[in-house]
Design an enzyme around this catalytic site. Structure first.
Site, PDB file in Angstrom:
ATOM      1  N   HIS A  26      46.282  41.734  29.095  1.00  0.00           N
ATOM      2  CA  HIS A  26      46.539  42.809  30.045  1.00  0.00           C
ATOM      3  C   HIS A  26      45.386  42.974  31.036  1.00  0.00           C
ATOM      4  O   HIS A  26      45.602  42.985  32.254  1.00  0.00           O
ATOM      5  CB  HIS A  26      46.764  44.117  29.307  1.00  0.00           C
ATOM      6  CG  HIS A  26      47.061  45.264  30.225  1.00  0.00           C
ATOM      7  ND1 HIS A  26      48.320  45.517  30.724  1.00  0.00           N
ATOM      8  CD2 HIS A  26      46.254  46.218  30.759  1.00  0.00           C
ATOM      9  CE1 HIS A  26      48.275  46.570  31.523  1.00  0.00           C
ATOM     10  NE2 HIS A  26      47.029  47.012  31.557  1.00  0.00           N
TER      11      HIS A  26
ATOM     12  N   HIS B 288      42.570  42.695  36.193  1.00  0.00           N
ATOM     13  CA  HIS B 288      41.365  43.277  36.785  1.00  0.00           C
ATOM     14  C   HIS B 288      40.173  42.318  36.780  1.00  0.00           C
ATOM     15  O   HIS B 288      39.036  42.772  36.910  1.00  0.00           O
ATOM     16  CB  HIS B 288      40.989  44.555  36.033  1.00  0.00           C
ATOM     17  CG  HIS B 288      42.014  45.639  36.126  1.00  0.00           C
ATOM     18  ND1 HIS B 288      42.224  46.357  37.283  1.00  0.00           N
ATOM     19  CD2 HIS B 288      42.921  46.100  35.233  1.00  0.00           C
ATOM     20  CE1 HIS B 288      43.195  47.232  37.083  1.00  0.00           C
ATOM     21  NE2 HIS B 288      43.640  47.089  35.848  1.00  0.00           N
TER      22      HIS B 288
ATOM     23  N   LYS C  53      50.849  44.634  43.972  1.00  0.00           N
ATOM     24  CA  LYS C  53      50.034  45.626  43.269  1.00  0.00           C
ATOM     25  C   LYS C  53      49.302  46.405  44.349  1.00  0.00           C
ATOM     26  O   LYS C  53      48.402  45.894  45.011  1.00  0.00           O
ATOM     27  CB  LYS C  53      49.042  44.996  42.291  1.00  0.00           C
ATOM     28  CG  LYS C  53      48.270  46.075  41.528  1.00  0.00           C
ATOM     29  CD  LYS C  53      47.696  45.618  40.216  1.00  0.00           C
ATOM     30  CE  LYS C  53      47.220  46.842  39.409  1.00  0.00           C
ATOM     31  NZ  LYS C  53      46.558  46.480  38.153  1.00  0.00           N
TER      32      LYS C  53
END
Length: 339
Positions: free
Chosen positions: A218, A234, A281
């Site tokens: 994730h 990220h 995003k």
């Protein structure tokens, strides 16, 4: 390669770019000053059996990995110490270059960046053991949350080897000493390595499907959720790799909260907007140029010793490390630029 001071930078076009083995369709590459490709040949050694693995020497920095009383009582001081201990952090302009393009509000549609975010990354970066081992893990995952992950014995070996390599670095040693001093973890370094392996790589359910996600997938790799939105994702190395393959379209940075503080090629924390395989995003944030061991150490420390919001200082950057729990695992964790 071009002549001059960029001669050591990657400039190879990805081969067979329209037929990637994980079934994702390439949506085309934005113009960049140089083409990019990672040389994967050196990663084959990471797939060897455990008794054939070769690791870096233990870092020797003595008392610097011992947390002070101030650091034990102030998480921000501890995180700033981690920043100082990140001996593998890259130097903008020397190890890589980014082009931030134009800024935008998060809700604004349209591409504000004529070029890729990454102009070049020095190929020496990928010879760093923790960087290479990290990159070798990124293709182990199915990005769609509805798909159950199948973990092979080879992938388990890659995970164990990655953690073993990290365990020889200063940031990981510091986090162990910090958490052990607070009684949060065992004083045994072997126990600690097993614990962070489980924290980052154990599979759990997300989006209604069991064994479909993990903290590593994730946070660092990224996922497509049930609403067909990008979640997580990220990490700057994953961004660079996906951008090099043409799967990421960088669309500009999100305006900082304070006027006049515009990111540039030297910035090492960015709030950005991008499309991943055609899926937007609208707001994402990432640290740029930091090492894998730093991010694992920072997020592990905040998960065990911090709160949901962790307002800290990393060198010149005021940051909130946002940390969400998923039971006893990391649901998500990422930096938010506070300036």
């Amino acid at each position: 390669m071009q002549a001059g001071n960029e001669s050591s930078h990657l400039q190879i076009i990805p081969s067979d770019e329209n037929n990637d083995d994980d079934g994702w369709q390439i949506v085309g590459k934005k113009h960049s000053r140089q083409q990019h490709k990672i040389q994967r040949d050196g990663w084959n050694q990471y797939k060897l059996p455990s008794d054939e693995q070769q690791y870096s020497n233990e870092v020797e920095i003595g008392d610097r990995v011992e947390p002070s009383e101030d650091e034990l009582t102030d998480l921000s001081r501890a995180c700033e110490k981690l920043w100082d201990l990140d001996l593998n952090r890259l130097v903008p302009g020397k190890d890589y270059e980014i082009d931030c393009g134009e800024g935008k509000k998060a809700f604004r549609k349209g591409d504000m960046a004529q070029r890729s975010l990454f102009t070049w990354v020095n190929d020496d970066v990928f010879r760093k053991p923790t960087f290479g081992r990290f990159l070798s893990l990124l293709d182990n995952y199915i990005p769609h949350q509805g798909c159950e992950e199948v973990v092979t014995s080879e992938q388990i070996q890659e995970q164990a080897s990655f953690i073993e390599e990290l365990s020889r670095t200063a940031p990981i040693k510091y986090v162990h000493r910090y958490l052990a001093s607070k009684g949060i973890v065992s004083g045994s370094y072997q126990d600690f390595k097993r614990m962070i392996t489980g924290l980052w790589f154990d599979l759990y359910g997300r989006g209604g499907t069991s064994r479909s996600s993990s903290a590593f997938e994730h946070v660092f790799v990224g996922e497509i959720n049930q609403d067909n939105e990008v979640s997580g994702f990220h990490n700057w190395l994953q961004f660079y790799l996906e951008e090099a393959k043409g799967r990421v379209d960088y669309q500009g940075y999100i305006f900082p909260r304070r006027r006049g503080e515009i990111p540039d090629s030297e910035s090492q924390i960015l709030t950005i907007q991008f499309e991943w395989n055609g899926i937007l995003k609208s707001v994402s944030s990432t640290l740029i140029g930091v090492s894998p061991e730093f991010e694992i150490a920072l997020y592990t420390l905040c998960f065990y010793a911090g709160e949901e919001n962790n307002y800290i200082q990393l060198g010149p950057y005021a940051v909130n490390i946002k940390c969400y729990h998923h039971g006893d695992k990391i649901g998500s964790v990422f930096p938010i630029a506070e300036s």
